[in-house]
Design an enzyme around this catalytic site. Structure first.
Site, PDB file in Angstrom:
ATOM      1  N   GLU A 135       1.061  -1.213  -0.112  1.00  0.00           N
ATOM      2  CA  GLU A 135      -0.030   0.016  -0.023  1.00  0.00           C
ATOM      3  C   GLU A 135       0.709   1.307  -0.074  1.00  0.00           C
ATOM      4  O   GLU A 135       2.027   1.227   0.627  1.00  0.00           O
ATOM      5  CB  GLU A 135      -1.000   0.095   1.142  1.00  0.00           C
ATOM      6  CG  GLU A 135      -2.160  -1.028   1.216  1.00  0.00           C
ATOM      7  CD  GLU A 135      -1.866  -2.239   2.078  1.00  0.00           C
ATOM      8  OE1 GLU A 135      -0.852  -2.370   2.591  1.00  0.00           O
ATOM      9  OE2 GLU A 135      -2.365  -3.272   1.896  1.00  0.00           O
ATOM     10  N   ASN A 184       2.063   9.891  -2.101  1.00  0.00           N
ATOM     11  CA  ASN A 184       3.614   9.825  -2.182  1.00  0.00           C
ATOM     12  C   ASN A 184       4.134   9.210  -3.681  1.00  0.00           C
ATOM     13  O   ASN A 184       4.432   8.072  -3.936  1.00  0.00           O
ATOM     14  CB  ASN A 184       3.545   8.679  -1.315  1.00  0.00           C
ATOM     15  CG  ASN A 184       5.295   8.369  -0.863  1.00  0.00           C
ATOM     16  OD1 ASN A 184       6.153   8.899  -1.667  1.00  0.00           O
ATOM     17  ND2 ASN A 184       5.416   7.576   0.136  1.00  0.00           N
ATOM     18  N   TYR A 191       7.908   2.247  -7.659  1.00  0.00           N
ATOM     19  CA  TYR A 191       7.213   1.017  -7.839  1.00  0.00           C
ATOM     20  C   TYR A 191       6.858   0.864  -9.274  1.00  0.00           C
ATOM     21  O   TYR A 191       6.932  -0.275  -9.850  1.00  0.00           O
ATOM     22  CB  TYR A 191       5.958   1.031  -6.890  1.00  0.00           C
ATOM     23  CG  TYR A 191       6.118   1.061  -5.606  1.00  0.00           C
ATOM     24  CD1 TYR A 191       7.633   0.487  -4.785  1.00  0.00           C
ATOM     25  CD2 TYR A 191       5.552   1.857  -4.584  1.00  0.00           C
ATOM     26  CE1 TYR A 191       7.848   0.872  -3.591  1.00  0.00           C
ATOM     27  CE2 TYR A 191       5.740   2.198  -3.399  1.00  0.00           C
ATOM     28  CZ  TYR A 191       6.959   1.718  -2.797  1.00  0.00           C
ATOM     29  OH  TYR A 191       7.172   1.725  -1.709  1.00  0.00           O
TER      30      TYR A 191
HETATM   31  C1  LIG Z   1      10.520   6.262  -1.268  1.00  0.00           C
HETATM   32  C2  LIG Z   1      11.775   5.889  -1.287  1.00  0.00           C
HETATM   33  C3  LIG Z   1      12.297   4.590  -0.253  1.00  0.00           C
HETATM   34  C4  LIG Z   1      12.873   6.054  -2.478  1.00  0.00           C
HETATM   35  O1  LIG Z   1      14.233   5.948  -2.055  1.00  0.00           O
HETATM   36  P1  LIG Z   1      15.349   6.730  -2.931  1.00  0.00           P
HETATM   37  O2  LIG Z   1      16.721   6.043  -2.349  1.00  0.00           O
HETATM   38  O3  LIG Z   1      15.123   8.116  -2.552  1.00  0.00           O
HETATM   39  O4  LIG Z   1      15.066   6.252  -4.297  1.00  0.00           O
HETATM   40  P2  LIG Z   1      16.096   6.049  -5.707  1.00  0.00           P
HETATM   41  O5  LIG Z   1      17.009   7.267  -5.477  1.00  0.00           O
HETATM   42  O6  LIG Z   1      16.470   4.552  -5.340  1.00  0.00           O
HETATM   43  O7  LIG Z   1      15.123   6.229  -6.960  1.00  0.00           O
HETATM   44  C5  LIG Z   1      14.585   5.274  -7.375  1.00  0.00           C
HETATM   45  C6  LIG Z   1      13.438   5.589  -8.420  1.00  0.00           C
HETATM   46  O8  LIG Z   1      12.513   6.123  -7.486  1.00  0.00           O
HETATM   47  C7  LIG Z   1      11.954   7.301  -8.019  1.00  0.00           C
HETATM   48  N1  LIG Z   1      12.207   8.585  -7.370  1.00  0.00           N
HETATM   49  C8  LIG Z   1      13.062   8.659  -6.405  1.00  0.00           C
HETATM   50  N2  LIG Z   1      13.209   9.995  -6.008  1.00  0.00           N
HETATM   51  C9  LIG Z   1      12.178  10.655  -6.785  1.00  0.00           C
HETATM   52  C10 LIG Z   1      11.759  12.013  -6.749  1.00  0.00           C
HETATM   53  N3  LIG Z   1      12.365  13.052  -5.980  1.00  0.00           N
HETATM   54  N4  LIG Z   1      10.733  12.359  -7.636  1.00  0.00           N
HETATM   55  C11 LIG Z   1      10.278  11.212  -8.419  1.00  0.00           C
HETATM   56  N5  LIG Z   1      10.686   9.968  -8.508  1.00  0.00           N
HETATM   57  C12 LIG Z   1      11.731   9.674  -7.618  1.00  0.00           C
HETATM   58  C13 LIG Z   1      12.342   7.238  -9.598  1.00  0.00           C
HETATM   59  O9  LIG Z   1      11.669   6.268 -10.207  1.00  0.00           O
HETATM   60  C14 LIG Z   1      13.837   6.629  -9.312  1.00  0.00           C
HETATM   61  O10 LIG Z   1      14.231   5.977 -10.435  1.00  0.00           O
HETATM   62  P3  LIG Z   1      15.416   6.968 -11.455  1.00  0.00           P
HETATM   63  O11 LIG Z   1      16.577   7.160 -10.577  1.00  0.00           O
HETATM   64  O12 LIG Z   1      15.535   5.905 -12.422  1.00  0.00           O
HETATM   65  O13 LIG Z   1      14.487   8.099 -11.802  1.00  0.00           O
HETATM   66  C15 LIG Z   1      12.488   7.195  -0.467  1.00  0.00           C
HETATM   67  O14 LIG Z   1      12.170   8.494  -0.812  1.00  0.00           O
HETATM   68  C16 LIG Z   1      11.963   7.334   0.958  1.00  0.00           C
HETATM   69  O15 LIG Z   1      12.387   6.824   1.889  1.00  0.00           O
HETATM   70  N6  LIG Z   1      10.880   8.024   1.260  1.00  0.00           N
HETATM   71  C17 LIG Z   1      10.168   8.124   2.854  1.00  0.00           C
HETATM   72  C18 LIG Z   1       9.530   6.949   3.219  1.00  0.00           C
HETATM   73  C19 LIG Z   1       8.605   6.336   2.050  1.00  0.00           C
HETATM   74  O16 LIG Z   1       7.828   7.035   1.645  1.00  0.00           O
HETATM   75  N7  LIG Z   1       8.601   4.956   2.049  1.00  0.00           N
HETATM   76  C20 LIG Z   1       7.586   4.429   1.128  1.00  0.00           C
HETATM   77  C21 LIG Z   1       6.262   3.792   1.698  1.00  0.00           C
HETATM   78  S1  LIG Z   1       5.215   3.351   0.582  1.00  0.00           S
END
Ligand SMILES: CC(C)(COP(=O)(O)OP(=O)(O)OC[C@H]1O[C@@H](n2cnc3c(N)ncnc32)[C@H](O)[C@@H]1OP(=O)(O)O)[C@@H](O)C(=O)NCCC(=O)NCCS
Length: 223
Positions: free
Chosen positions: A143, A148, A155
């Site tokens: 979910e 977000n 995903y």
């Molecule tokens: C969601 C989360 C885990 C992503 O981790 P991250 O290390 O920042 O993401 P990554 O650098 O690995 O990015 C992977 C992909 O995510 C997406 N993404 C990451 N940051 C993004 C941003 N600011 N805007 C849009 N897409 C983004 C892109 O698809 C990216 O792929 P790309 O590099 O080819 O563009 C992180 O933002 C986080 O911890 N958020 C808070 C907790 C949360 O919301 N968890 C999810 C609960 S469902």
């Protein structure tokens, strides 16, 4: 936590979450989620929930040099196996899922705020999908808040589809959740897609590692 800029570019290694990680997990959880879990909730997951699989990503300074030398996904996976005697490097993210009736239900995933946007979330997700498939899950699901978008993008990159919605799923603000689900984990097409994404992911880490190594060489040559 105080780390230098070049350390922030290095790969991390993934290990099962331990009780000794919980202080750092809670630190990340509290900034990552509007309604963070309690330490007790994590303790329960680790101690009593037999369906639960939780992992942490740690910074691995040694992996920088080795990743720069080449080798792809398998090489990084080998690097993640930490010798028992080595001290545990800082924790930069974590992921958890429940394996229930052949479904891997991703319960949490988060990256420490200052390390976001460096592919660590993707690393954790790619690892989870592989781990779940290895344990015979046939699909992964989760979910996610409708607001977000960042997580949804991650995903979508891994072909999760929005298959439903849970109305007012989050009690802190009554926000709805999308239910997002992968294609069959073992299908040849999805396996191939994941393999391509992992290769690109590791190449990105290697490229950054190479840049850091070359910056270090220039530094030493000019000083
Ligand atoms: C969601 C989360 C885990 C992503 O981790 P991250 O290390 O920042 O993401 P990554 O650098 O690995 O990015 C992977 C992909 O995510 C997406 N993404 C990451 N940051 C993004 C941003 N600011 N805007 C849009 N897409 C983004 C892109 O698809 C990216 O792929 P790309 O590099 O080819 O563009 C992180 O933002 C986080 O911890 N958020 C808070 C907790 C949360 O919301 N968890 C999810 C609960 S469902």
């Amino acid at each position: 936590m105080n780390v230098s800029d070049d350390l922030k570019q290095i790969p991390a290694r993934i290990e099962p979450m331990a009780a000794s990680d919980l202080a750092q997990v809670m630190e990340i959880d509290q900034t990552a989620f509007p309604s963070p879990w309690s330490t007790r909730a994590y303790e329960y997951e680790l101690r009593y929930n037999e369906m639960a699989h939780y992992f942490v990503a740690r910074l691995d300074p040694a992996a920088l040099a080795r990743a720069a030398r080449g080798g792809l996904w398998q090489r990084l996976q080998r690097l993640w196996a930490r010798p028992a005697s080595a001290p545990a490097p800082p924790l930069v993210g974590y992921v958890g899922y429940w394996l229930m009736a052949g479904e891997a239900h991703i319960s949490t995933i988060a990256v420490r705020e200052e390390y976001r946007g460096r592919s660590l979330g993707e690393l954790l997700l790619a690892f989870t999908l592989q781990d779940a498939a290895r344990r015979s899950a046939h699909v992964a699901t989760l979910e996610v808040r409708v607001s977000n978008l960042r997580a949804q993008q991650l995903y979508l990159k891994y072909d999760f589809e929005k298959v439903g919605m849970r109305k007012a799923y989050y009690s802190d603000n009554n926000e709805d959740a999308f239910i997002m689900t992968t294609p069959p984990l073992h299908s040849a097409a999805y396996q191939e897609k994941q393999r391509r994404l992992r290769t690109a992911l590791v190449m990105r880490f290697q490229e950054r590692a190479g840049k850091t190594a070359s910056a270090a060489r220039t530094h030493w040559q000019t000083h």
